[in-house]
Design a protein around this motif. Structure first.
Motif, mmCIF file in Angstrom:
data_model
loop_
_atom_site.group_PDB
_atom_site.id
_atom_site.type_symbol
_atom_site.label_atom_id
_atom_site.label_comp_id
_atom_site.label_asym_id
_atom_site.label_seq_id
_atom_site.Cartn_x
_atom_site.Cartn_y
_atom_site.Cartn_z
ATOM 1 N N PRO A 252 0.843 -1.210 0.000
ATOM 2 C CA PRO A 252 0.000 0.000 0.000
ATOM 3 C C PRO A 252 0.872 1.251 0.000
ATOM 4 O O PRO A 252 2.090 1.185 0.204
ATOM 5 C CB PRO A 252 -0.791 -0.132 1.312
ATOM 6 N N ASP A 253 0.256 2.379 -0.214
ATOM 7 C CA ASP A 253 0.989 3.652 -0.192
ATOM 8 C C ASP A 253 1.288 4.008 1.258
ATOM 9 O O ASP A 253 0.386 4.343 2.036
ATOM 10 C CB ASP A 253 0.166 4.756 -0.857
ATOM 11 N N LEU A 254 2.563 3.910 1.632
ATOM 12 C CA LEU A 254 2.990 4.194 2.998
ATOM 13 C C LEU A 254 3.595 5.593 3.072
ATOM 14 O O LEU A 254 4.349 6.000 2.184
ATOM 15 C CB LEU A 254 4.023 3.163 3.464
ATOM 16 N N LYS A 255 3.244 6.320 4.112
ATOM 17 C CA LYS A 255 3.761 7.669 4.285
ATOM 18 C C LYS A 255 5.165 7.628 4.861
ATOM 19 O O LYS A 255 5.417 6.971 5.874
ATOM 20 C CB LYS A 255 2.838 8.466 5.215
ATOM 21 N N THR A 256 6.101 8.302 4.217
ATOM 22 C CA THR A 256 7.476 8.375 4.696
ATOM 23 C C THR A 256 7.566 9.446 5.771
ATOM 24 O O THR A 256 7.117 10.577 5.561
ATOM 25 C CB THR A 256 8.435 8.710 3.547
ATOM 26 N N PRO A 257 8.124 9.124 6.940
ATOM 27 C CA PRO A 257 8.191 10.132 8.004
ATOM 28 C C PRO A 257 9.119 11.281 7.632
ATOM 29 O O PRO A 257 10.115 11.097 6.929
ATOM 30 C CB PRO A 257 8.718 9.344 9.212
ATOM 31 N N ASP A 258 8.784 12.473 8.105
ATOM 32 C CA ASP A 258 9.661 13.636 7.917
ATOM 33 C C ASP A 258 10.911 13.466 8.762
ATOM 34 O O ASP A 258 10.906 12.802 9.807
ATOM 35 C CB ASP A 258 8.927 14.921 8.309
ATOM 36 N N GLY B 252 15.081 -4.234 14.864
ATOM 37 C CA GLY B 252 15.421 -4.489 13.473
ATOM 38 C C GLY B 252 14.245 -4.215 12.547
ATOM 39 O O GLY B 252 13.081 -4.283 12.945
ATOM 40 N N GLY B 253 14.566 -3.869 11.315
ATOM 41 C CA GLY B 253 13.532 -3.648 10.309
ATOM 42 C C GLY B 253 12.837 -2.313 10.428
ATOM 43 O O GLY B 253 11.643 -2.255 10.712
ATOM 44 N N ALA B 254 13.552 -1.221 10.272
ATOM 45 C CA ALA B 254 12.937 0.107 10.342
ATOM 46 C C ALA B 254 11.968 0.287 9.174
ATOM 47 O O ALA B 254 12.190 -0.199 8.066
ATOM 48 C CB ALA B 254 14.020 1.190 10.288
ATOM 49 N N ALA B 255 10.862 0.996 9.446
ATOM 50 C CA ALA B 255 9.855 1.240 8.402
ATOM 51 C C ALA B 255 10.413 2.168 7.337
ATOM 52 O O ALA B 255 11.222 3.040 7.640
ATOM 53 C CB ALA B 255 8.618 1.835 9.034
#
Length: 378
Positions: A268-274, A375-378
């Motif tokens: 899905p379209d995931l929002k990238t954090p600022d 582990g596994g950063a978004a």
């Protein structure tokens, strides 16, 4: 000359003011007025005055009311009948009921009698939902069956039959289509989705990693020894049919091997954090020092007070922290994403981590330290 009548009238009014005669209780009969005869040599003015005085003192006869003609009263067109006590009681009861209805209408409102309130209507009874399928039990039964079903050895065929008999209903075919040849081992099983069908039945997807021994090669021309047998490890999919019973979930019959998808579903379209570039630059040294200690097995000196972080397994060597980006935010607790290159054996592999930082202040200093890592950063 003045009129002799005026003089007499004035004289009569003066006498009337001095003496008021009592009213007669009955009207006197009419008295004839006697006019004195005028004598010879009499004063004509005095004679006229005496005549006028006599007329004024004589009361006028009261009119006698004529008696009404007598007539007989007509008889009443109805007759009076005494009311019975039961009739009076019923009338009072009816009045009481009528006033009670009027009072009830005032309290509850006439509109609620004609258009009932929806809130007073009974709530619709929801249909009773069927019990959820026991997915955990179905996955456990399918995983055990998949391991027994895909494990065979032609030198020990009874081992497979005994393992399947423990999972299948009594008197089931424990060969289940195997021709008794070859050798295959199951390295791992991974149960997946449970799809319920009908009559308490379901289909369980199981992914299985198998280790297969291929046929031995025939001896080459002029050689006595055959080529060694080849082995192969690969993942396969298995759909296992099961049914729910009073005693638990059991496999109902032969499964089917299916292929595995070439790739996963679309993301899905995931929002990238600022990000906060200034804070990332400020804490870059802290993050690099942490991963160096993380690889060395001692993180106590680079973590916040009270934090406990286990080191990475042995055999991993830190190559470099290739990137560090701090998420935008404020306060004493901040997060960010790090990418780290590790050396494992002769290979290198880059991995991602989510790092949590906290501000630690003392009497003479203030610094940021790592409080946790995932582990596994978004």
């Amino acid at each position: 000359m003045p009129d002799p009548g005026d003089w007499e009238r004035k004289k009569a009014r003066r006498k009337g003011k001095a003496t008021t005669p009592a009213p007669a209780s009955t009207a006197p009969a009419a008295t004839p007025i006697t006019v004195p005869a005028q004598t010879a040599g009499a004063n004509p003015w005095e004679t006229a005055a005496a005549t006028l005085k006599a007329q004024q003192q004589t009361p006028s006869p009261a009119p006698t009311p004529s008696a009404p003609a007598s007539r007989s009263e007509p008889a009443a067109p109805w007759s009076t009948v005494d009311e019975k006590s039961s009739t009076a009681a019923l009338r009072k009861l009816g009045r009481g009921v009528l006033w009670g209805v009027v009072g009830l209408a005032v309290i509850t409102g006439v509109r609620s009698w004609i258009i009932p309130n929806d809130s007073d209507a009974p709530a619709p009874v929801a249909p009773k939902a069927a019990p959820a399928y026991p997915s955990d039990a179905a996955q456990a039964a399918a995983a055990r069956f998949a391991r027994a079903y895909l494990t065979w050895d032609e030198e020990d065929p009874d081992a497979r039959a005994a393992a399947l008999a423990a999972l299948l209903p009594a008197d089931s075919d424990t060969d289940m289509g195997w021709d008794g040849r070859g050798r295959q081992d199951v390295l791992t099983v991974q149960p997946g989705a449970v799809t319920a069908t009908t009559q308490g039945q379901a289909r369980v997807r199981v992914d299985v990693l198998i280790h297969t021994t291929e046929d031995e090669g025939t001896p080459a021309k002029g050689k006595k020894k055959a080529t060694p047998a080849k082995t192969a490890d690969r993942w396969i999919g298995l759909d296992v049919p099961v049914v729910r019973t009073a005693a638990g979930v059991v496999v109902t019959g032969s499964p089917g091997m299916v292929g595995l998808p070439a790739h996963g579903p679309k993301l899905p379209d995931l929002k990238t954090p600022d990000t906060d570039a200034a804070f990332a630059q400020q804490t870059e040294g802290t993050v690099k020092a942490f991963f160096k200690a993380y690889a060395g097995g001692d993180t106590a000196a680079v973590t916040a007070p009270g934090a406990t972080i286990a080191p990475v397994p042995e055999g991993m060597t830190l190559v470099a922290v290739t990137s560090w980006a701090a998420d935008a935010g404020t306060g004493d607790d901040r997060t960010g994403a790090a990418r780290v290159m590790w050396k494992v054996g002769q290979a290198q592999i880059e991995q991602s981590y989510e790092v949590e930082l906290t501000r630690v202040a003392s009497a003479d200093a203030e610094r940021w330290q790592v409080v946790d890592v995932h582990g596994g950063a978004a």
